[in-house]
Structures are given as structure tokens and as C-alpha cells.
Write a protein that holds these residues in place. Sequence first.
Motif, PDB file in Angstrom:
ATOM      1  N   ILE A 292      -1.571  54.646  -6.988  1.00  0.00           N
ATOM      2  CA  ILE A 292      -0.864  55.125  -7.031  1.00  0.00           C
ATOM      3  C   ILE A 292       0.330  55.999  -6.344  1.00  0.00           C
ATOM      4  CG2 ILE A 292       0.247  55.875  -9.563  1.00  0.00           C
ATOM      5  CD1 ILE A 292      -2.788  55.933 -11.233  1.00  0.00           C
ATOM      6  N   LEU A 293       0.943  54.945  -6.642  1.00  0.00           N
ATOM      7  CA  LEU A 293       2.107  55.310  -5.406  1.00  0.00           C
ATOM      8  C   LEU A 293       3.867  55.385  -6.569  1.00  0.00           C
ATOM      9  CD1 LEU A 293       3.504  56.504  -2.709  1.00  0.00           C
ATOM     10  CD2 LEU A 293       3.575  54.628  -2.220  1.00  0.00           C
ATOM     11  N   GLU A 294       4.166  57.175  -6.368  1.00  0.00           N
ATOM     12  CA  GLU A 294       5.649  57.331  -7.164  1.00  0.00           C
ATOM     13  C   GLU A 294       6.896  58.107  -5.636  1.00  0.00           C
ATOM     14  OE1 GLU A 294       4.840  55.667 -11.967  1.00  0.00           O
ATOM     15  OE2 GLU A 294       5.103  57.951 -10.936  1.00  0.00           O
ATOM     16  N   TYR A 295       8.425  57.718  -6.529  1.00  0.00           N
ATOM     17  CA  TYR A 295       9.346  58.353  -5.604  1.00  0.00           C
ATOM     18  C   TYR A 295       9.518  58.593  -7.046  1.00  0.00           C
ATOM     19  CZ  TYR A 295      13.560  59.620  -4.360  1.00  0.00           C
ATOM     20  OH  TYR A 295      15.258  60.405  -4.411  1.00  0.00           O
ATOM     21  N   TYR A 296       9.943  60.148  -7.434  1.00  0.00           N
ATOM     22  CA  TYR A 296      11.150  60.399  -8.785  1.00  0.00           C
ATOM     23  C   TYR A 296      12.170  61.243  -7.995  1.00  0.00           C
ATOM     24  CZ  TYR A 296      12.384  63.044 -13.075  1.00  0.00           C
ATOM     25  OH  TYR A 296      12.908  63.685 -13.748  1.00  0.00           O
ATOM     26  N   ARG A 297      13.723  60.652  -8.214  1.00  0.00           N
ATOM     27  CA  ARG A 297      14.388  61.260  -8.160  1.00  0.00           C
ATOM     28  C   ARG A 297      15.783  61.717  -9.686  1.00  0.00           C
ATOM     29  NH1 ARG A 297      18.248  63.039  -4.517  1.00  0.00           N
ATOM     30  NH2 ARG A 297      20.302  63.050  -5.877  1.00  0.00           N
ATOM     31  N   ASN A 298      14.817  63.280  -9.646  1.00  0.00           N
ATOM     32  CA  ASN A 298      15.803  63.952 -10.910  1.00  0.00           C
ATOM     33  C   ASN A 298      16.468  64.425 -10.776  1.00  0.00           C
ATOM     34  OD1 ASN A 298      15.651  65.458 -13.355  1.00  0.00           O
ATOM     35  ND2 ASN A 298      14.710  67.290 -12.354  1.00  0.00           N
ATOM     36  N   VAL A 353      -5.058  58.368  -5.276  1.00  0.00           N
ATOM     37  CA  VAL A 353      -5.927  57.694  -4.747  1.00  0.00           C
ATOM     38  C   VAL A 353      -7.498  57.698  -5.023  1.00  0.00           C
ATOM     39  CG1 VAL A 353      -7.001  56.721  -2.757  1.00  0.00           C
ATOM     40  CG2 VAL A 353      -4.679  57.752  -2.824  1.00  0.00           C
ATOM     41  N   SER A 354      -7.981  56.499  -6.522  1.00  0.00           N
ATOM     42  CA  SER A 354      -9.475  56.834  -6.216  1.00  0.00           C
ATOM     43  C   SER A 354     -10.185  56.254  -6.188  1.00  0.00           C
ATOM     44  CB  SER A 354      -9.182  57.124  -8.568  1.00  0.00           C
ATOM     45  OG  SER A 354      -8.506  56.073  -8.656  1.00  0.00           O
ATOM     46  N   LEU A 362     -23.326  55.962  -8.899  1.00  0.00           N
ATOM     47  CA  LEU A 362     -22.667  55.179 -10.111  1.00  0.00           C
ATOM     48  C   LEU A 362     -22.271  56.344 -10.947  1.00  0.00           C
ATOM     49  CD1 LEU A 362     -26.287  53.179 -10.794  1.00  0.00           C
ATOM     50  CD2 LEU A 362     -24.247  51.916  -9.965  1.00  0.00           C
ATOM     51  N   TYR A 363     -21.670  55.547 -11.738  1.00  0.00           N
ATOM     52  CA  TYR A 363     -20.990  56.438 -12.706  1.00  0.00           C
ATOM     53  C   TYR A 363     -20.291  57.757 -11.910  1.00  0.00           C
ATOM     54  CZ  TYR A 363     -24.287  53.703 -14.751  1.00  0.00           C
ATOM     55  OH  TYR A 363     -25.482  53.685 -15.144  1.00  0.00           O
ATOM     56  N   VAL A 364     -19.645  57.543 -11.148  1.00  0.00           N
ATOM     57  CA  VAL A 364     -18.890  58.665 -10.066  1.00  0.00           C
ATOM     58  C   VAL A 364     -18.166  58.073  -9.534  1.00  0.00           C
ATOM     59  CG1 VAL A 364     -19.032  60.298  -8.134  1.00  0.00           C
ATOM     60  CG2 VAL A 364     -20.993  60.350  -9.384  1.00  0.00           C
ATOM     61  N   THR A 365     -16.493  58.957 -10.128  1.00  0.00           N
ATOM     62  CA  THR A 365     -15.438  58.049  -9.609  1.00  0.00           C
ATOM     63  C   THR A 365     -14.561  59.842  -8.899  1.00  0.00           C
ATOM     64  OG1 THR A 365     -15.054  56.885 -11.717  1.00  0.00           O
ATOM     65  CG2 THR A 365     -13.387  57.502  -9.713  1.00  0.00           C
ATOM     66  N   PRO A 366     -15.005  60.090  -7.086  1.00  0.00           N
ATOM     67  CA  PRO A 366     -13.466  60.483  -6.731  1.00  0.00           C
ATOM     68  C   PRO A 366     -12.169  59.971  -6.621  1.00  0.00           C
ATOM     69  CG  PRO A 366     -15.180  59.343  -5.307  1.00  0.00           C
ATOM     70  CD  PRO A 366     -15.269  59.426  -6.420  1.00  0.00           C
ATOM     71  N   ALA A 367     -11.548  61.244  -6.947  1.00  0.00           N
ATOM     72  CA  ALA A 367      -9.892  60.713  -6.954  1.00  0.00           C
ATOM     73  C   ALA A 367      -9.504  62.532  -5.855  1.00  0.00           C
ATOM     74  CB  ALA A 367      -9.563  60.305  -7.964  1.00  0.00           C
ATOM     75  N   VAL A 368      -8.002  61.788  -5.384  1.00  0.00           N
ATOM     76  CA  VAL A 368      -7.011  62.964  -4.752  1.00  0.00           C
ATOM     77  C   VAL A 368      -6.274  62.701  -5.281  1.00  0.00           C
ATOM     78  CG1 VAL A 368      -6.677  62.144  -2.726  1.00  0.00           C
ATOM     79  CG2 VAL A 368      -6.984  64.561  -3.240  1.00  0.00           C
ATOM     80  N   THR A 369      -5.127  63.556  -5.741  1.00  0.00           N
ATOM     81  CA  THR A 369      -3.221  63.419  -6.145  1.00  0.00           C
ATOM     82  C   THR A 369      -2.474  64.715  -5.377  1.00  0.00           C
ATOM     83  OG1 THR A 369      -4.671  63.027  -8.432  1.00  0.00           O
ATOM     84  CG2 THR A 369      -1.402  63.869  -8.350  1.00  0.00           C
ATOM     85  N   ALA A 370      -1.555  64.057  -4.178  1.00  0.00           N
ATOM     86  CA  ALA A 370      -1.297  64.300  -4.194  1.00  0.00           C
ATOM     87  C   ALA A 370       1.024  64.691  -4.479  1.00  0.00           C
ATOM     88  CB  ALA A 370      -0.790  64.093  -2.778  1.00  0.00           C
ATOM     89  N   GLN A 377       9.717  70.016   1.579  1.00  0.00           N
ATOM     90  CA  GLN A 377       8.228  69.886   2.341  1.00  0.00           C
ATOM     91  C   GLN A 377       6.904  70.855   1.488  1.00  0.00           C
ATOM     92  OE1 GLN A 377      11.792  70.733   4.060  1.00  0.00           O
ATOM     93  NE2 GLN A 377      11.563  68.418   3.559  1.00  0.00           N
ATOM     94  N   SER A 378       7.318  70.986  -0.091  1.00  0.00           N
ATOM     95  CA  SER A 378       5.846  72.145  -0.446  1.00  0.00           C
ATOM     96  C   SER A 378       4.836  70.936  -0.803  1.00  0.00           C
ATOM     97  CB  SER A 378       6.414  73.029  -1.050  1.00  0.00           C
ATOM     98  OG  SER A 378       7.165  72.699  -1.949  1.00  0.00           O
ATOM     99  N   LEU A 379       3.894  70.916  -1.691  1.00  0.00           N
ATOM    100  CA  LEU A 379       3.259  70.020  -1.952  1.00  0.00           C
ATOM    101  C   LEU A 379       2.126  70.383  -3.392  1.00  0.00           C
ATOM    102  CD1 LEU A 379       0.404  69.447  -0.935  1.00  0.00           C
ATOM    103  CD2 LEU A 379       2.172  68.788   1.409  1.00  0.00           C
ATOM    104  N   SER A 380       1.679  69.739  -3.808  1.00  0.00           N
ATOM    105  CA  SER A 380       0.164  70.306  -4.629  1.00  0.00           C
ATOM    106  C   SER A 380      -0.656  68.823  -3.678  1.00  0.00           C
ATOM    107  CB  SER A 380       0.335  70.486  -6.158  1.00  0.00           C
ATOM    108  OG  SER A 380      -0.565  70.275  -6.986  1.00  0.00           O
ATOM    109  N   LEU A 381      -1.653  69.847  -3.943  1.00  0.00           N
ATOM    110  CA  LEU A 381      -2.869  68.578  -3.325  1.00  0.00           C
ATOM    111  C   LEU A 381      -4.312  69.196  -4.261  1.00  0.00           C
ATOM    112  CD1 LEU A 381      -3.663  66.766  -1.791  1.00  0.00           C
ATOM    113  CD2 LEU A 381      -4.461  69.044  -0.374  1.00  0.00           C
ATOM    114  N   ALA A 382      -4.496  68.198  -5.242  1.00  0.00           N
ATOM    115  CA  ALA A 382      -6.296  68.537  -6.534  1.00  0.00           C
ATOM    116  C   ALA A 382      -6.995  67.390  -6.199  1.00  0.00           C
ATOM    117  CB  ALA A 382      -5.313  68.418  -7.684  1.00  0.00           C
ATOM    118  N   PRO A 383      -8.176  67.313  -5.459  1.00  0.00           N
ATOM    119  CA  PRO A 383      -8.922  66.987  -5.350  1.00  0.00           C
ATOM    120  C   PRO A 383      -9.809  67.145  -6.513  1.00  0.00           C
ATOM    121  CG  PRO A 383      -9.652  68.253  -4.071  1.00  0.00           C
ATOM    122  CD  PRO A 383      -8.018  68.931  -4.943  1.00  0.00           C
ATOM    123  N   GLU A 384     -10.468  66.022  -6.929  1.00  0.00           N
ATOM    124  CA  GLU A 384     -11.286  65.644  -7.734  1.00  0.00           C
ATOM    125  C   GLU A 384     -12.834  64.286  -8.030  1.00  0.00           C
ATOM    126  OE1 GLU A 384      -9.905  62.739 -11.612  1.00  0.00           O
ATOM    127  OE2 GLU A 384      -8.378  64.317 -10.556  1.00  0.00           O
TER     128      GLU A 384
END
Length: 427
Positions: A292-298, A353-354, A362-370, A377-384
Motif C-alpha cells: 500500500i503506497l500513498e502520497y498525501y498533500r495536506n 508492506v505485509s 501458518l497464521y503469521v503475518t509480518p508487516a512494516v509501515t513507514a 526527511q524525518s520518518l516513523s518506522l513500525a514493524p509488526e
Amino acid sequence: MRLLICILLLFSSVGLATAEEFSFDESELEKKFWHLGGYVEARPGLNLVDRDAALSRLRYYGLGVGDFLADFNGKLLLEGSIEKDWAKLFIQPSLDYTNTRLNNYLKLSWYEAWLQAKPSEHVRLLVGKKSLKWGKGYAWNPVAFFDRPKSPDDPELSLEGYWLATTEYIHSFDGPLKTVAVTPLILPQDHDLNHDFSSSDQINWGGKLYLLLYDTDIDLIIRGKGGRNAAYGFDFSRNLTTNFEVHGEFAWQVDTRRQVIDASGQRTTVTGDTVSWLVGLRYLTEQDTTYILEYYRNGSGYTASEMDAYYQQVEQGWSLWQRTGTAAKLQQLGQNQMYTGLAAMRDYLYLRVSQKEPFDMLYVTPAVTAITNLQDQSLSLAPEVVYTGITNLELRLKGTATVGSSRSEFGEKANDARIELRVRYYF
């Protein structure tokens, strides 16, 4: 009384459509008359506090917070419905518990509570509290003019709705235009009802026109001037292939206001039209990897220089408190939620990305969100990682790290990192 009058006016606007003889599908009689479900969850967490960050100083000054701060959150969310023939009653209360070193509270919220009638296959009438979920974006929805904003850190969480009344008229066609749906709504507001929608007592109105045109979902959305200023928007979503979807949103808000604090501490209110938009895609590979990829202009967000000036003021307020013990400036700066809220600046990139059951786990789904702030150029990185191998039980272990230089948005967050375990049981 005003609410009753507005409801009658709205429903009478579709009087011709509802004049058809009441009907329903016989198959609906086979449905269960009532339903009760929901989940209970426990969510302990541990924060690595950045005591030199601006938001940490605003939030924790004078509280003696160390490098680590633990918290515990719990939730009981219920979903209950009664459905018979052409009528349905739905309720969704949520009981939330939070316990930290700084506060401890128990809060009951009604996320949704509405009554819906379907007098014909073309018409639906609804009154009550509901989250509309307008918009096609995953992390952000600039056209959700009548919804509370999502958290891009966890966009699938349930949100509290607003009290409103709405009608939906749906009609299908043969040809390129397959479906049309018209959804007018009213959202009344006073000191008791929808008091957090804006600061004035108003009858807010708006609506949505949905089109399924050439296999593309399109919404045209309007919010009339009321408690908030007028806004206009549209969104779209289309599957280019079975596994590849593109979507977007565009929102124009009239005469929006935002407070700007300059480097000298002077506050000014800037008024003008703003344009916000989003474009994104969702892609599922043959190996069950979802992108899932999105660009947001606020358009209502702050520029890098404006945020830099705000952080300078926080530094001055912190220095003043250390020298004199006077916290008035820090208190004042901390109350400005436009600077400290979600997506406070202008340009963001979201990537998630998941992978379902990698290496036959089985039954395991890893993902990472940036989430990246493209201005500084700052960021939040969240693996799960999520495990669902036990019936009705979901386990999620999630970590979040914020990375950025001094006076950047994520670099000035209160926590350098956070780890939490969510245990959720569905019933």
C-alpha cells in the motif's frame, strides 16, 4: 426539537422515492434476528522517551519522567444489532481504560448508535450516530468532511461517529454508468449534540453523489457552510487488474483558518482556501505480499520554516521554565493541536508492506509501515507481526521508531521508540 424538524425535512425530500410499496427480499427473513459480538483487548506498552524533544518537553515538563515510560490500555468494544424485515438497529459502545504513571481513567463512548429503514430496494433512511468512512484513502481521507480523522499509525481502528440523519437513494442502469447513489445528510450541533464538530451551534448539511462509471468508483462530496466552512471534494478507486488498485482524493476547503507562530512568538491567523489531495495504490502479488503506497498533500499543513519557528518557541519556553519555574509559555504552546497533531505539515509518503504466512509459517503475518515527512526527511518506522492461530484470538507485537534531525516533525516526537503487545479476543 430542531433535530426532529431537520430529520422530517430530510426524509420528506425523498418522499416520491419512498412512495413505492414497502417490500423486502424473502431471503432476508432467513437472517438471524439479532447479533451481538465485539472484542476485548489488552495493550501494554513501553515508551523510550526522548526527553530533549519538543513534544516531550511540552507533555512531561515538571513530572520527573525518566527514559522509560510504561502504559497499559484496555478496550471492550461491543457490536449489537436487531434486524427485522426492512428495519435495523445497530449500536457500538466502547469502554476504554488507560493507566500510566501520569493518568488513569475509564471512558465510555458510543462509537455508533443508529436506526436504519429500507422501505424499498432503492431507498435507505438512517438516523443516529454513525461513522461514515467517506473517502478511498487508506492512511488519510481529506474528503471525509463529516468524520473524525484517522490515525495513519493504525488506520483500521474504529472511530467515533457523529449524530446525523441521512437518506440514500440507489439506482442501477445498463451501460457504462452502472450505479448512481445520492446521499444527502444533516448534522445538527449544539452544546450537547456533536459539540466537538465545531465551536458554534449550527445545522450542518452536505452529501455525496456516488457513480460507478466504466468500472470506476467515483464520489462527489460537498459540505455546506455551517459550523465549519464550505468544502468540496471528489474521490475515485479503480482496479486496473484483479490484484492492482489505484485510488485518489481531492478536497477544496473554503476560507480555512490556521494560527501561525513566528520566530519572535507573534501569533497571526492566516485565512484562505486550501487544497488537499491524495493518490495511492494497493498491489497484491502472487506470493500474498500486499503493498500500500500513498502520497498525501495536506494543504492546511505547516511549512518547514513555520514548524522550525514553533520549535524555537518551545525551546525558549523550556529555557524560561528551567530558569524561573514559569510554565505559562509551555502550556500555551502545548494547547495548539494544529502543531502537535497528526500530519501537521504538508507532504507525506506512506508505505505499508505485509506478507501472509512467509516461509509457510501458518497464521503469521509480518508487516512494516513507514510514514515519511518529505519536507524535513524525518520518518516513523513500525514493524509488526500478527498471529491468529488460536480461534478468535489475535496477537500483535508492534514496535515504532521515530527518526529525524532536530526541529523535524518525527525528530521532535515525545518518544524515540515504542513497543507494544496487543492481545485481542473476538466473541
